[in-house]
Design a protein around this motif. Structure first.
Motif, mmCIF file in Angstrom:
data_model
loop_
_atom_site.group_PDB
_atom_site.id
_atom_site.type_symbol
_atom_site.label_atom_id
_atom_site.label_comp_id
_atom_site.label_asym_id
_atom_site.label_seq_id
_atom_site.Cartn_x
_atom_site.Cartn_y
_atom_site.Cartn_z
ATOM 1 N N ASN A 199 0.834 -1.208 0.000
ATOM 2 C CA ASN A 199 0.000 0.000 0.000
ATOM 3 C C ASN A 199 0.864 1.252 0.000
ATOM 4 N N TRP A 200 1.948 1.199 0.784
ATOM 5 C CA TRP A 200 2.830 2.356 0.882
ATOM 6 C C TRP A 200 3.429 2.674 -0.488
ATOM 7 N N LYS A 201 3.864 1.624 -1.186
ATOM 8 C CA LYS A 201 4.464 1.815 -2.518
ATOM 9 C C LYS A 201 3.447 2.387 -3.489
ATOM 10 N N ARG A 202 2.227 1.833 -3.415
ATOM 11 C CA ARG A 202 1.166 2.303 -4.306
ATOM 12 C C ARG A 202 0.892 3.786 -4.076
ATOM 13 N N LEU A 203 0.751 4.141 -2.786
ATOM 14 C CA LEU A 203 0.474 5.541 -2.438
ATOM 15 C C LEU A 203 1.608 6.448 -2.913
ATOM 16 N N HIS A 204 2.837 6.003 -2.694
ATOM 17 C CA HIS A 204 3.972 6.864 -3.012
ATOM 18 C C HIS A 204 4.252 6.978 -4.509
ATOM 19 N N LYS A 205 3.558 6.146 -5.295
ATOM 20 C CA LYS A 205 3.662 6.326 -6.761
ATOM 21 C C LYS A 205 3.007 7.643 -7.177
ATOM 22 N N LEU A 206 2.141 8.186 -6.292
ATOM 23 C CA LEU A 206 1.480 9.458 -6.606
ATOM 24 C C LEU A 206 2.477 10.607 -6.756
ATOM 25 N N VAL A 207 3.716 10.383 -6.314
ATOM 26 C CA VAL A 207 4.715 11.443 -6.444
ATOM 27 C C VAL A 207 4.921 11.817 -7.922
ATOM 28 N N TYR A 208 4.741 10.829 -8.828
ATOM 29 C CA TYR A 208 4.879 11.136 -10.263
ATOM 30 C C TYR A 208 3.777 12.104 -10.693
ATOM 31 N N LEU A 209 2.561 11.846 -10.168
ATOM 32 C CA LEU A 209 1.446 12.739 -10.501
ATOM 33 C C LEU A 209 1.731 14.138 -9.953
ATOM 34 N N ALA A 210 2.262 14.196 -8.723
ATOM 35 C CA ALA A 210 2.577 15.509 -8.138
ATOM 36 C C ALA A 210 3.592 16.249 -9.022
ATOM 37 N N GLY A 211 4.592 15.519 -9.527
ATOM 38 C CA GLY A 211 5.600 16.130 -10.404
ATOM 39 C C GLY A 211 4.960 16.663 -11.679
ATOM 40 N N ALA A 212 4.087 15.852 -12.274
ATOM 41 C CA ALA A 212 3.423 16.267 -13.522
ATOM 42 C C ALA A 212 2.533 17.496 -13.252
ATOM 43 N N LEU A 213 1.807 17.469 -12.134
ATOM 44 C CA LEU A 213 0.909 18.590 -11.829
ATOM 45 C C LEU A 213 1.693 19.865 -11.504
ATOM 46 N N GLY A 214 2.870 19.688 -10.852
ATOM 47 C CA GLY A 214 3.722 20.848 -10.562
ATOM 48 C C GLY A 214 4.146 21.527 -11.864
ATOM 49 N N CYS A 215 4.543 20.710 -12.852
ATOM 50 C CA CYS A 215 4.956 21.261 -14.158
ATOM 51 C C CYS A 215 3.769 21.934 -14.859
ATOM 52 N N ALA A 242 2.923 34.408 -21.191
ATOM 53 C CA ALA A 242 3.559 34.610 -22.501
ATOM 54 C C ALA A 242 4.767 33.696 -22.707
ATOM 55 N N ASP A 243 5.812 33.915 -21.924
ATOM 56 C CA ASP A 243 7.055 33.183 -22.156
ATOM 57 C C ASP A 243 7.003 31.794 -21.497
ATOM 58 N N ILE A 244 6.781 30.776 -22.329
ATOM 59 C CA ILE A 244 6.592 29.431 -21.758
ATOM 60 C C ILE A 244 7.904 28.643 -21.662
ATOM 61 N N ARG A 245 9.041 29.301 -21.978
ATOM 62 C CA ARG A 245 10.301 28.543 -22.040
ATOM 63 C C ARG A 245 10.633 27.798 -20.743
ATOM 64 N N GLU A 246 10.531 28.537 -19.619
ATOM 65 C CA GLU A 246 10.943 27.917 -18.343
ATOM 66 C C GLU A 246 10.085 26.697 -17.982
ATOM 67 N N PRO A 247 8.738 26.828 -17.975
ATOM 68 C CA PRO A 247 7.950 25.636 -17.657
ATOM 69 C C PRO A 247 8.152 24.499 -18.645
ATOM 70 N N VAL A 248 8.425 24.839 -19.921
ATOM 71 C CA VAL A 248 8.666 23.773 -20.911
ATOM 72 C C VAL A 248 9.952 23.014 -20.553
ATOM 73 N N ILE A 249 10.982 23.748 -20.092
ATOM 74 C CA ILE A 249 12.240 23.076 -19.695
ATOM 75 C C ILE A 249 11.957 22.108 -18.529
ATOM 76 N N TYR A 250 11.184 22.574 -17.527
ATOM 77 C CA TYR A 250 10.847 21.682 -16.402
ATOM 78 C C TYR A 250 10.084 20.453 -16.923
ATOM 79 N N GLY A 251 9.164 20.699 -17.845
ATOM 80 C CA GLY A 251 8.355 19.601 -18.409
ATOM 81 C C GLY A 251 9.231 18.592 -19.130
ATOM 82 N N ILE A 252 10.227 19.088 -19.880
ATOM 83 C CA ILE A 252 11.117 18.177 -20.614
ATOM 84 C C ILE A 252 11.935 17.343 -19.623
ATOM 85 N N ILE A 253 12.462 18.011 -18.577
ATOM 86 C CA ILE A 253 13.258 17.270 -17.575
ATOM 87 C C ILE A 253 12.393 16.180 -16.947
ATOM 88 N N PHE A 254 11.158 16.557 -16.558
ATOM 89 C CA PHE A 254 10.248 15.577 -15.948
ATOM 90 C C PHE A 254 10.014 14.405 -16.909
#
Ligand code: HEM
Length: 202
Positions: free
Chosen positions: A143-159, A168-180
């Motif tokens: 259960n702990w592993k399953r719950l902690h898989k949500l960290v990927y969703l948190a990363g995607a939602l943060g981006c 206007a300037d989407i460069r910075e968030p796009v760089i974070y998105g590419i890294i993710f």
């Protein structure tokens, strides 16, 4: 010479606290520019996302360099990401909205970037609460592993939060998105490889 892990752990802790120290120093010495409220809020948001991506990078680093010790920094880095995300949210509630709960609620339901930010913070909160070993034990490893898989969703939602916030300037968030995305692709390739290896062994 092999550096003891304890030293590395403390050095990384000092490093993750430095941005907060820098912010406090600049807030006290008037170094935050013409709009200090916006500067504080954005600075904390930036560090929350950076630390979350750094925490998410530890498994890909292990996959690529085959060393296990970076994984032992995961809990501390994950909690640091939560610490900055919580400070970012607090700066919004306290110095941006002055505890105007009605306006905050309107923001959550009407501005999509705030909605996804809220979901990300709630996920990070759930992960922080369940991070102590005693709670992990009570939840059970699966259960702990399953719950902690949500960290990927948190990363995607943060981006996504950052991407939807900028006008206007989407460069910075796009760089974070590419890294993710790169981090996720490395994990996917590795889990496919593992499945294939296990499949071969059967
Ligand atoms: C309830 C949760 C959250 C709220 C209310 C919130 C609110 C905000 C606000 C008001 C801004 C600035 C908007 C502007 O200046 O126009 C912002 C920017 C930002 N937030 Fe959040 N946020 C939340 C969660 C998060 C989380 C969980 C992360 C990262 C993991 C994050 C990362 C960022 C980033 C990277 C920025 C952009 C900073 C920049 O412009 O450099 N936020 N957020």
């Amino acid at each position: 010479m092999k550096v003891p892990f304890r030293i590395i752990w403390w050095a990384v802790l000092v490093l993750v606290l430095l941005p907060m120290a820098w912010l406090i120093y600049n807030a006290l010495t008037g170094g935050l520019g013409a709009n200090p409220i916006e500067a504080i809020n954005r600075y904390l948001g930036d560090w929350a996302l950076r630390l979350l991506l750094i925490a998410l990078a530890l498994t890909p680093i292990r996959i690529l360099n085959k060393k296990a010790w970076p994984i032992r920094l995961r809990r501390m880095l994950g909690l640091s990401a939560f610490f900055y995300a919580f400070a970012h949210l607090s700066s919004y509630v306290v110095i941006d909205q002055f505890f105007d709960w009605a306006a905050i609620w309107q923001d959550i339901i009407k501005r999509r970037f705030i909605t996804v930010g809220m979901v990300a913070v709630l996920i990070l909160l759930a992960l922080a609460i369940t991070s102590p070993a005693s709670i992990a034990k009570r939840l059970g490893a699966r259960n702990w592993k399953r719950l902690h898989k949500l960290v990927y969703l948190a990363g995607a939602l943060g981006c996504l939060h950052f991407f939807w916030m900028v006008k206007a300037d989407i460069r910075e968030p796009v760089i974070y998105g590419i890294i993710f995305s790169i981090l996720m692709i490395i994990r996917l390739i590795e889990s496919r490889r593992k499945k294939l290896v296990l499949g071969d062994g059967q």
